[in-house]
Design a protein around this motif. Structure first.
Motif, PDB file in Angstrom:
ATOM      1  N   PHE A  89      32.203 -75.546 -10.135  1.00 39.66           N
ATOM      2  CA  PHE A  89      33.279 -76.305  -9.805  1.00 39.66           C
ATOM      3  C   PHE A  89      33.291 -77.420  -9.292  1.00 39.66           C
ATOM      4  O   PHE A  89      32.497 -77.981  -8.995  1.00 39.66           O
ATOM      5  CB  PHE A  89      33.830 -75.232  -8.450  1.00 39.66           C
ATOM      6  N   ASN A  90      34.269 -78.101  -9.676  1.00 32.56           N
ATOM      7  CA  ASN A  90      34.559 -79.432  -9.243  1.00 32.56           C
ATOM      8  C   ASN A  90      35.980 -79.928  -8.647  1.00 32.56           C
ATOM      9  O   ASN A  90      37.039 -79.063  -8.984  1.00 32.56           O
ATOM     10  CB  ASN A  90      34.712 -80.464 -10.502  1.00 32.56           C
ATOM     11  N   ALA A  91      35.852 -80.438  -7.208  1.00 32.32           N
ATOM     12  CA  ALA A  91      36.852 -80.555  -6.438  1.00 32.32           C
ATOM     13  C   ALA A  91      37.924 -81.573  -6.863  1.00 32.32           C
ATOM     14  O   ALA A  91      38.993 -81.566  -6.723  1.00 32.32           O
ATOM     15  CB  ALA A  91      36.329 -80.813  -4.912  1.00 32.32           C
ATOM     16  N   SER A  92      37.433 -82.669  -7.290  1.00 35.50           N
ATOM     17  CA  SER A  92      38.280 -83.860  -7.617  1.00 35.50           C
ATOM     18  C   SER A  92      37.735 -84.738  -8.616  1.00 35.50           C
ATOM     19  O   SER A  92      36.844 -85.361  -8.579  1.00 35.50           O
ATOM     20  CB  SER A  92      38.339 -84.853  -6.152  1.00 35.50           C
ATOM     21  N   PRO A  93      38.531 -84.636  -9.760  1.00 37.91           N
ATOM     22  CA  PRO A  93      39.781 -83.836 -10.222  1.00 37.91           C
ATOM     23  C   PRO A  93      39.363 -82.354 -10.094  1.00 37.91           C
ATOM     24  O   PRO A  93      38.223 -81.839 -10.478  1.00 37.91           O
ATOM     25  CB  PRO A  93      40.190 -84.249 -11.426  1.00 37.91           C
ATOM     26  N   ARG A  94      40.436 -81.557  -9.684  1.00 38.41           N
ATOM     27  CA  ARG A  94      40.190 -80.068  -9.604  1.00 38.41           C
ATOM     28  C   ARG A  94      39.890 -79.525 -11.039  1.00 38.41           C
ATOM     29  O   ARG A  94      40.575 -79.683 -12.069  1.00 38.41           O
ATOM     30  CB  ARG A  94      41.301 -79.189  -8.761  1.00 38.41           C
ATOM     31  N   GLY A  95      38.971 -78.832 -11.108  1.00 36.57           N
ATOM     32  CA  GLY A  95      38.715 -78.142 -12.466  1.00 36.57           C
ATOM     33  C   GLY A  95      37.360 -77.540 -12.345  1.00 36.57           C
ATOM     34  O   GLY A  95      36.509 -77.242 -11.189  1.00 36.57           O
ATOM     35  N   GLU A  96      36.705 -77.273 -13.474  1.00 40.56           N
ATOM     36  CA  GLU A  96      35.682 -76.400 -13.617  1.00 40.56           C
ATOM     37  C   GLU A  96      34.712 -76.898 -14.823  1.00 40.56           C
ATOM     38  O   GLU A  96      35.055 -77.250 -15.860  1.00 40.56           O
ATOM     39  CB  GLU A  96      35.758 -74.895 -14.015  1.00 40.56           C
ATOM     40  N   TRP A  97      33.300 -77.370 -14.615  1.00 39.80           N
ATOM     41  CA  TRP A  97      32.501 -77.650 -15.707  1.00 39.80           C
ATOM     42  C   TRP A  97      32.217 -76.474 -16.331  1.00 39.80           C
ATOM     43  O   TRP A  97      31.619 -75.560 -15.717  1.00 39.80           O
ATOM     44  CB  TRP A  97      31.378 -78.608 -15.010  1.00 39.80           C
ATOM     45  N   VAL A  98      31.768 -76.530 -17.586  1.00 38.86           N
ATOM     46  CA  VAL A  98      31.310 -75.490 -18.176  1.00 38.86           C
ATOM     47  C   VAL A  98      30.161 -76.088 -19.216  1.00 38.86           C
ATOM     48  O   VAL A  98      30.567 -76.825 -20.105  1.00 38.86           O
ATOM     49  CB  VAL A  98      32.519 -75.100 -19.340  1.00 38.86           C
ATOM     50  N   LEU A  99      29.155 -75.763 -18.852  1.00 38.62           N
ATOM     51  CA  LEU A  99      27.909 -76.231 -19.320  1.00 38.62           C
ATOM     52  C   LEU A  99      26.997 -75.092 -20.187  1.00 38.62           C
ATOM     53  O   LEU A  99      26.341 -74.343 -19.698  1.00 38.62           O
ATOM     54  CB  LEU A  99      26.838 -76.865 -18.219  1.00 38.62           C
ATOM     55  N   ALA A 100      27.081 -75.302 -21.562  1.00 41.96           N
ATOM     56  CA  ALA A 100      26.269 -74.409 -22.304  1.00 41.96           C
ATOM     57  C   ALA A 100      24.603 -75.036 -22.321  1.00 41.96           C
ATOM     58  O   ALA A 100      24.555 -76.223 -21.915  1.00 41.96           O
ATOM     59  CB  ALA A 100      26.717 -74.510 -23.720  1.00 41.96           C
ATOM     60  N   PRO A 101      23.722 -74.024 -22.506  1.00 42.32           N
ATOM     61  CA  PRO A 101      22.415 -74.497 -22.350  1.00 42.32           C
ATOM     62  C   PRO A 101      22.125 -75.620 -23.478  1.00 42.32           C
ATOM     63  O   PRO A 101      22.355 -75.653 -24.290  1.00 42.32           O
ATOM     64  CB  PRO A 101      21.569 -73.498 -22.747  1.00 42.32           C
ATOM     65  N   GLY A 102      21.307 -76.729 -22.676  1.00 43.91           N
ATOM     66  CA  GLY A 102      21.044 -77.735 -23.640  1.00 43.91           C
ATOM     67  C   GLY A 102      22.276 -78.810 -23.867  1.00 43.91           C
ATOM     68  O   GLY A 102      21.801 -79.777 -24.575  1.00 43.91           O
ATOM     69  N   CYS A 103      23.286 -78.649 -23.294  1.00 42.15           N
ATOM     70  CA  CYS A 103      24.336 -79.623 -23.621  1.00 42.15           C
ATOM     71  C   CYS A 103      24.221 -80.765 -23.292  1.00 42.15           C
ATOM     72  O   CYS A 103      23.460 -81.298 -22.230  1.00 42.15           O
ATOM     73  CB  CYS A 103      25.914 -79.152 -23.139  1.00 42.15           C
ATOM     74  N   ASP A 104      24.671 -81.933 -24.086  1.00 38.29           N
ATOM     75  CA  ASP A 104      24.483 -83.309 -23.781  1.00 38.29           C
ATOM     76  C   ASP A 104      25.663 -83.718 -22.730  1.00 38.29           C
ATOM     77  O   ASP A 104      26.813 -83.842 -23.170  1.00 38.29           O
ATOM     78  CB  ASP A 104      24.610 -84.075 -24.981  1.00 38.29           C
ATOM     79  N   THR A 105      25.378 -84.179 -21.301  1.00 37.35           N
ATOM     80  CA  THR A 105      26.270 -84.585 -20.537  1.00 37.35           C
ATOM     81  C   THR A 105      27.203 -85.790 -20.863  1.00 37.35           C
ATOM     82  O   THR A 105      28.080 -86.072 -20.069  1.00 37.35           O
ATOM     83  CB  THR A 105      25.894 -84.571 -19.239  1.00 37.35           C
ATOM     84  N   ARG A 106      26.465 -86.468 -21.816  1.00 34.84           N
ATOM     85  CA  ARG A 106      27.292 -87.836 -22.126  1.00 34.84           C
ATOM     86  C   ARG A 106      28.327 -87.634 -23.164  1.00 34.84           C
ATOM     87  O   ARG A 106      29.162 -88.062 -23.645  1.00 34.84           O
ATOM     88  CB  ARG A 106      26.356 -88.977 -22.813  1.00 34.84           C
ATOM     89  N   ARG A 107      28.327 -86.327 -23.700  1.00 31.69           N
ATOM     90  CA  ARG A 107      29.534 -85.714 -24.661  1.00 31.69           C
ATOM     91  C   ARG A 107      30.403 -84.859 -23.757  1.00 31.69           C
ATOM     92  O   ARG A 107      29.933 -84.029 -23.232  1.00 31.69           O
ATOM     93  CB  ARG A 107      28.656 -84.878 -25.973  1.00 31.69           C
TER      94      ARG A 107
END
Length: 356
Positions: A89-107
């Motif tokens: 969960f992310n409060a601001s901006p409101r939403g949801e991070w979806v993180l597959a195993p090994g994903c590159d957070t700069r993408r």
């Protein structure tokens, strides 16, 4: 008394033509890209059963109670699925991070869910966002934009704009510039996606590397032929919106203006009617039996004519936004493989992004 009535009618007609000045886009209807060969897989019958369940969940209800039942049912679409991603969960901006195993957070992927601007949520579309994170190797941010009727249409638009601007410099672990940006959305969220890439261009932000729209609503004027011709073949939108075919279009336009507080001819609500030059590579997927088919066809044809790299890929006999039924539906798997191939072209440089 009669002359007063006539004067009022003349005024309303004149105001309609002045306020809703429509460019005739029927010349775009001749450009019909080929539909994939084949028939719907046997799993499509189970999907149709789930669509009927959605209708049954709100049968007999009216107004707010009907809307709440629809929202609850949609949020339940992800229940029971085996999803590999982490959901944060992310409060601001409101939403949801979806993180597959090994994903590159700069993408990063900004996902904008559908639901006629009044339903849907990050939870309802987890089947899509989970798969998108896996095939793109990116951190997906599903924005929880404000919905109608509790909020104005433009509130949701601003939430999507703010989320994109924020994602350029922030990842799931804090401040971090992005190396790759993709915007994707379905139905109403597909409309927001196409409107957003035009807004990014016009406001000098770094443009997305690519965009993806599943069965987008591109034109709220409802002038495209399939809005009427495909009512009987669209098991999801037909029962809900098919009745609009009995209402004169000018009446629908005035009602849309009152509900959205934005004209249906505005590019914000109808991205088809905006400036489609200098947009990033865009993939649109649609079904040949859904009501929004010609909305997608018209957008693709007009964007191509403006010089923007847009591809429309059409499946036979699928329900509106069938991608949400991955992994049950083989055609949904095909759609995500199609996305993988499209992005490979984008990142290899075969499809050049529009300049920011």
């Amino acid at each position: 008394m009669l002359w007063i009535i006539l004067a009022v009618i003349v005024f309303i007609v004149a105001a309609t033509f002045l306020l809703f000045r429509l460019e005739d886009l029927s010349h775009l209807d001749g450009d019909n890209p080929p539909v994939r060969e084949g028939k719907p897989s046997p799993a499509n019958r189970e999907v149709l059963g789930r669509i009927r369940e959605m209708g049954e969940s709100s049968r007999g209800l009216r107004g707010k109670a009907r809307l709440m039942a629809l929202r609850k049912h949609m949020d339940g679409l992800s229940e029971g699925l085996e999803l590999a991603s982490e959901f944060r969960f992310n409060a601001s901006p409101r939403g949801e991070w979806v993180l597959a195993p090994g994903c590159d957070t700069r993408r990063r992927v900004l996902y904008i869910h559908g639901g006629a601007w009044a339903a849907g949520s990050p939870r309802s579309h987890r089947a899509i966002t989970d798969r998108l994170s896996a095939i793109t190797g990116a951190a997906v941010f599903a924005v929880d934009y404000r919905l109608m009727p509790e909020n104005r249409f433009m509130d949701g638009v601003r939430d999507c704009r703010d989320a994109y601007s924020w994602l350029l410099k922030h990842g799931p672990d804090g401040d971090e510039p992005s190396d790759f940006m993709l915007i994707a959305g379905d139905s109403a969220g597909g409309s927001h996606t196409l409107g957003l890439i035009a807004w990014i261009r016009d406001n000098g932000l770094r443009q997305a590397d690519a965009a993806i729209a599943f069965s987008p609503s591109t034109d709220l004027t409802l002038t495209a032929p399939s809005n009427r011709n495909n009512i009987g073949t669209d098991p999801l939108l037909g029962p809900v919106f098919g009745g609009l075919s009995k209402i004169p279009l000018p009446v629908i336009w005035w009602a849309t203006l009152a509900a959205f507080r934005v004209s249906p001819t505005s590019p914000v609500a109808s991205p088809l009617r905006g400036d489609l030059r200098d947009l990033p590579p865009t993939l649109i997927q649609a079904s040949d039996t859904e009501m929004l088919l010609d909305n997608a066809r018209r957008y693709a044809a007009r964007a191509k004519a403006a010089g923007s790299p847009v591809a429309l890929h059409t499946w036979p006999g699928m329900v509106h936004v069938w991608q949400i039924f991955v992994p049950l539906l083989p055609e949904a798997e095909e759609a995500f493989e199609d996305i993988r191939a499209f992005l490979a072209e984008v990142e290899s440089g075969d499809l050049s992004p529009a300049s920011a």
